[in-house]
Design a protein around this motif. Structure first.
Motif, short mmCIF file in Angstrom:
data_model
loop_
_atom_site.label_atom_id
_atom_site.label_comp_id
_atom_site.label_asym_id
_atom_site.label_seq_id
_atom_site.Cartn_x
_atom_site.Cartn_y
_atom_site.Cartn_z
N ALA A 47 1.04 -1.34 0.26
CA ALA A 47 -0.43 0.20 0.21
C ALA A 47 1.25 1.39 0.30
N PHE A 53 -1.76 3.98 -2.33
CA PHE A 53 -2.08 4.34 -1.24
C PHE A 53 -3.57 4.58 -1.07
N TYR A 61 -7.50 0.01 3.75
CA TYR A 61 -6.28 -0.14 3.69
C TYR A 61 -5.92 -1.42 4.52
N PHE A 92 -2.82 6.30 10.34
CA PHE A 92 -2.71 4.84 9.52
C PHE A 92 -0.83 4.36 10.16
#
Ligand code: GLR
Length: 314
Positions: A47, A53, A61, A92
């Protein structure tokens, strides 16, 4: 993690497969990642740019990272892309850690420009609570100076810098500043060449002390990626030059043909190689059939160079 030991080129940046009705194709992703590791990838960067991404939802994700971790099963480290604004990037990173990633590649923030000091501030903010080691991707609006690159060594979470700018003189300054700083991490901090089609600049970067590089080629033709890496490693300039002329330079020209081809052509190449990775998501555009045909010819030319070399060796 001893990054110097694991980040041997070519590093794998898998694609993210989608179905025709726009869902994450998890079965294909698992197969793709397995093939990347079986082909000899020393690390998997899931990713990231090649893995679209910016086109993934948070849930997708997490699914992609978790699946990559499960598939790799500890054979090599898995780094996950993280990016967006500072708050999103933190989230993230937390997701990547929860999903079992070994590290993070921090992509530049969107829609904002800043000075090297501002970029350093962004990195400092994002990695503050990071449970994972972070490699910073210097690219586009995320530009560091030698002084701000050196300041990264005071952030224990930051373990390396990947360059996607291609200003070799500036990169030489950054590498020299870090390596001669006397900082306790001066020798262990990692530098990676992360230019598009990094094989093109691999010899030049190696000469300034940046031996490792990302390889989009590895995502669709790992045999060519490894053939080139081996030739480079044993100093076989004739083979390096032949692969550059027949395959890598024409590939780079094709990737430059339309904005977004850096990813969509790689995806199209993987499809032609038999992996059903599906379409790209907007704003990327699908590669034109005639460009993909040309790419297929270029891949065949690269393979012919490798085969001729193998024949003369045996
Ligand atoms: O974020 C990414 O996907 C990359 O930077 C890795 C790619 O392999 C890049 O080097 C390229 O596109 O050739």
């Amino acid at each position: 993690m001893d990054l110097h030991a694991v980040l041997t080129p070519p590093l794998s940046f898998p694609l993210t497969p989608f179905t025709e009705d726009d869902r994450l194709a998890l079965d294909v992703l698992g197969l793709h990642v397995e093939q990347q590791v079986a082909a000899g990838a020393t690390a998997v960067f899931i990713a990231c740019g090649t893995g679209e991404f910016t086109a993934l939802s948070r849930e997708e994700y997490r699914e992609a990272v978790a699946l990559a971790v499960k598939t790799v099963a500890g054979r090599v480290p898995v780094f996950a892309g993280a990016g967006g604004g500072p708050a999103a990037a933190r989230e993230f990173i937390a997701d990547a850690a929860e999903c079992g990633a070994d590290g993070v590649l921090l992509l530049p923030p969107y829609l904002v420009s800043s000075s090297p000091e501002g970029v350093l501030g962004h990195i400092r903010y994002v990695v503050a609570d990071s449970p994972l080691p972070v490699i910073v991707y210097q690219r586009a609006n995320a530009r560091l100076s030698p002084a701000t690159a050196l300041a990264l060594l005071d952030l224990p979470q930051v373990v390396g810098l990947k360059d996607g700018l291609g200003d070799i003189e500036q990169m030489q300054r950054i590498v020299a500043t870090v390596r001669t700083s006397g900082h306790e991490r001066a020798g262990s901090f990692s530098f990676l060449n992360g230019l598009p089609t990094a094989e093109l600049s691999a010899r030049a970067y190696r000469a300034i002390g940046v031996g490792s590089y990302s390889s989009a080629v590895h995502a669709f033709a790992p045999d060519l990626a490894h053939g080139f890496a081996r030739a480079l490693d044993r100093g076989d300039d004739a083979l390096v030059d032949a692969l550059l002329a027949a395959f890598l330079l024409p590939l780079a020209d094709l990737r430059d043909r339309v904005p977004g081809y850096a990813v969509s052509l790689v995806k199209a190449a993987a499809r032609r190689e038999g992996l059903p990775v599906g379409p790209v998501r907007p704003p990327l555009v699908e590669a034109r059939e005639e460009d993909v045909d040309e790419l297929v010819r270029v891949i065949a030319a690269g393979r012919a160079v490798l085969a001729a070399h193998t024949a003369t060796e045996s």
